[in-house]
Motif scaffolding. Structure first.
Motif, PDB file in Angstrom:
ATOM      1  N   ILE A 147       0.835  -1.222   0.000  1.00 58.55           N
ATOM      2  CA  ILE A 147       0.000   0.000   0.000  1.00 58.55           C
ATOM      3  C   ILE A 147       0.867   1.269   0.000  1.00 58.55           C
ATOM      4  N   SER A 148       0.525   2.170  -0.918  1.00 56.86           N
ATOM      5  CA  SER A 148       1.348   3.385  -1.052  1.00 56.86           C
ATOM      6  C   SER A 148       0.578   4.669  -0.756  1.00 56.86           C
ATOM      7  N   ASP A 149      -0.715   4.541  -0.396  1.00 60.18           N
ATOM      8  CA  ASP A 149      -1.464   5.775  -0.153  1.00 60.18           C
ATOM      9  C   ASP A 149      -1.887   5.949   1.306  1.00 60.18           C
ATOM     10  N   GLN A 150      -1.274   5.180   2.212  1.00 58.91           N
ATOM     11  CA  GLN A 150      -1.455   5.437   3.650  1.00 58.91           C
ATOM     12  C   GLN A 150      -0.109   5.868   4.203  1.00 58.91           C
ATOM     13  N   TRP A 151      -0.134   7.008   4.903  1.00 61.51           N
ATOM     14  CA  TRP A 151       1.126   7.621   5.344  1.00 61.51           C
ATOM     15  C   TRP A 151       1.239   7.675   6.854  1.00 61.51           C
ATOM     16  N   GLY A 152       2.458   7.488   7.365  1.00 62.99           N
ATOM     17  CA  GLY A 152       2.668   7.551   8.804  1.00 62.99           C
ATOM     18  C   GLY A 152       4.148   7.650   9.131  1.00 62.99           C
ATOM     19  N   VAL A 153       4.474   7.362  10.386  1.00 68.97           N
ATOM     20  CA  VAL A 153       5.865   7.443  10.841  1.00 68.97           C
ATOM     21  C   VAL A 153       6.241   6.143  11.543  1.00 68.97           C
ATOM     22  N   PRO A 154       7.166   5.363  10.968  1.00 69.44           N
ATOM     23  CA  PRO A 154       7.632   4.154  11.656  1.00 69.44           C
ATOM     24  C   PRO A 154       8.381   4.553  12.930  1.00 69.44           C
ATOM     25  N   ASN A 190      -4.093   9.164   6.554  1.00 71.03           N
ATOM     26  CA  ASN A 190      -3.032  10.035   7.092  1.00 71.03           C
ATOM     27  C   ASN A 190      -2.836   9.706   8.567  1.00 71.03           C
ATOM     28  N   SER A 191      -1.732   9.014   8.885  1.00 67.36           N
ATOM     29  CA  SER A 191      -1.402   8.684  10.274  1.00 67.36           C
ATOM     30  C   SER A 191      -0.279   9.573  10.780  1.00 67.36           C
ATOM     31  N   ARG A 192       0.041  10.617  10.033  1.00 69.26           N
ATOM     32  CA  ARG A 192       1.187  11.447  10.433  1.00 69.26           C
ATOM     33  C   ARG A 192       0.815  12.318  11.627  1.00 69.26           C
ATOM     34  N   MET A 193       1.711  12.389  12.593  1.00 67.68           N
ATOM     35  CA  MET A 193       1.465  13.207  13.784  1.00 67.68           C
ATOM     36  C   MET A 193       2.663  14.140  13.969  1.00 67.68           C
TER      37      MET A 193
END
Ligand SMILES: NC(=O)c1ccc[n+]([C@@H]2O[C@H](COP(=O)([O-])OP(=O)(O)OC[C@H]3O[C@@H](n4cnc5c(N)ncnc54)[C@H](OP(=O)(O)O)[C@@H]3O)[C@@H](O)[C@H]2O)c1
Length: 303
Positions: free
Chosen positions: A185-192, A267-270
Motif C-alpha cells: 500500500i502506497s497511499d497510507q502515510w505515517g511514521v515508523p 493520514n497517520s502522520r502526527m
C-alpha cells in the motif's frame, strides 16, 4: 523520587521488551505479563497494584490485534479502555506518582491533510482505535476526579511500531525472501517508530518536569507502507541478505486493493513538536533521528 518502585505492564510486547532492555538493571522493577495479570479483569489489576504498590507504572500492554478487534470489541474495550482507568485511579492517589501509557495514531480518522496535533479532534475508524481512545479519556477523567493530585500521567500516542516481536518490517523481509514480487500500500502515510526509542522516551518523562497530558511520540519524517517496505528491503539487500524480491520489485498499490476488516487512516502522520519542546527543553538527551536512520539500524540488527 529516589529509587522509585516501577511496574511495567506488557513485559512481553515490543515496547515491554524494550523496557526490559533499558530498565533491566534497575533495582526496583516488577515485570507483569499476561500470566501474572490478565488486564481484561479489572480486579486482577487492582490486586496487582495493591500487592506491588508502584510509584511509576509503564503501561506497554494493549489489545493490538486491529482487525480481530472488529470481532471482539468488548474484549478490546476491557483491555484498552477500562484497564488504564484502574491504573490511573491508583496512580492519581500516589503523591508524585507517574502513569506512562501508550496510545495510537488510530484515534484519528486520517482525513486531515497535514500531521495531527495533540489538540486535533479524534474520530477513530475501527474498534481498536475506539478502545484506545476510551483508554485516553478514562485516564484524563481519573485525574480530573482527583484535582489535588501531585501525580502525573503521560499518554504517548505513537505509530507503526517495530521492535522485538511481530511487525510490518519483519513481515516484509520474510516475504521478500519467499516471493519475487510484492504489492504494498502506497497511499497510507505515517511514521515508523522504534520500540526501544519509545521506551526511552517513556522513561525520560519520569525524569522531566513535563506537565500531564497527551504527547505524540514519533521520530522525524514520514513515509508510506510502500516507502517503508522498499527502504527496509533495500537495506537488507545492501547488507548482503539473499532476497527473491529486490526493492524495485515492490509494486505500489492503493489501500482499496488490499481490503482489511478494520479501516485504517490514510493520514497517520502526527506532529512531534510538543514532545520535542518538553524533552529537548529539559535537556534529557532524547534524540529525534529520522525514521530511515532508526529503521536502518533495526534491519541491520535483525538480519
Ligand atoms: N504495534 C504498533 O504498530 C502500534 C502502533 C501504535 C500504537 N501502538 C501502541 O503501543 C503500545 C505497545 O504496542 P506493542 O507493539 O508493544 O504491542 P504488542 O507487541 O502487541 O504487545 C502488547 C502486549 O500486551 C499484552 N496483552 C494483551 N492482552 C493482554 C491481557 N488481556 N492481559 C495482559 N496483557 C495483555 C500482550 O501479551 P501477550 O504477549 O501474552 O500476547 C503483549 O505482550 C500499545 O499501547 C499499542 O496500542 C502500537
Amino acid at each position: 523520587m529516589e529509587n522509585p518502585s516501577i511496574l511495567v505492564f506488557g513485559k512481553d510486547g515490543q515496547v515491554g521488551k524494550a523496557f526490559q532492555e533499558i530498565l533491566g538493571n534497575h533495582p526496583q522493577v516488577t515485570w507483569i505479563g499476561r500470566s501474572e495479570c490478565d488486564l481484561s479483569h479489572p480486579s486482577q489489576i487492582q490486586e496487582t497494584l495493591e500487592k506491588y504498590q508502584p510509584q511509576i507504572i509503564f503501561n506497554a500492554a494493549a489489545y493490538t490485534a486491529v482487525d480481530q478487534a472488529e470481532k471482539e470489541p468488548e474484549l478490546a474495550h476491557l483491555i484498552n479502555g477500562i484497564a488504564p482507568r484502574v491504573m490511573a485511579d491508583y496512580i492519581s492517589k500516589q503523591s508524585d506518582g507517574f502513569l506512562i501509557h501508550y496510545s495510537t495514531d488510530y484515534v484519528f480518522d486520517g482525513a486531515k491533510s497535514t500531521p495531527y496535533e495533540e489538540t486535533d479532534a479524534t474520530n477513530p475508524l475501527g474498534q481498536y482505535g475506539k478502545s484506545k481512545l476510551a483508554g485516553e479519556l478514562a485516564i484524563e477523567k481519573a485525574f480530573k476526579d482527583h484535582p489535588q493530585t501531585t501525580a502525573k500521567y503521560f499518554i504517548l500516542r505513537t505509530s507503526w511500531v517495530y521492535g522485538d516481536g511481530a511487525n510490518f518490517i519483519k513481515t516484509m523481509l520474510r516475504l521478500a525472501k519467499e516471493r519475487t514480487q510484492l504489492k504494498v500500500i502506497s497511499d497510507q502515510w505515517g511514521v515508523p517508530t522504534s520500540a526501544l526509542w519509545l521506551a526511552q522516551v517513556g522513561y525520560q518523562f519520569t525524569q522531566s518536569k513535563a506537565p500531564s497530558g497527551i504527547y505524540h511520540a514519533i521520530t522525524d519524517g514520514e513515509t508510506s507502507w510502500h516507502g517503508l517496505a522498499t527502504f527496509a528491503i533495500q537495506t537488507a539487500f545492501n547488507c548482503g541478505v539473499h532476497l527473491q524480491a529486490k526493492s524495485q520489485a515492490i509494486t505500489p498499490i492503493p489501500a482499496t486493493d488490499y481490503p482489511l476488516p478494520a479501516p485504517r487512516p490514510y493520514n497517520s502522520r502526527m506532529s512531534n513538536q510538543k514532545l520535542k519542546e518538553v524533552l529537548r527543553g529539559a535537556e534529557l538527551g532524547i534524540d529525534f533521528p529520522s525514521w530511515q536512520n532508526q529503521v536502518e539500524q533495526y534491519v541491520r540488527n535483525i538480519i
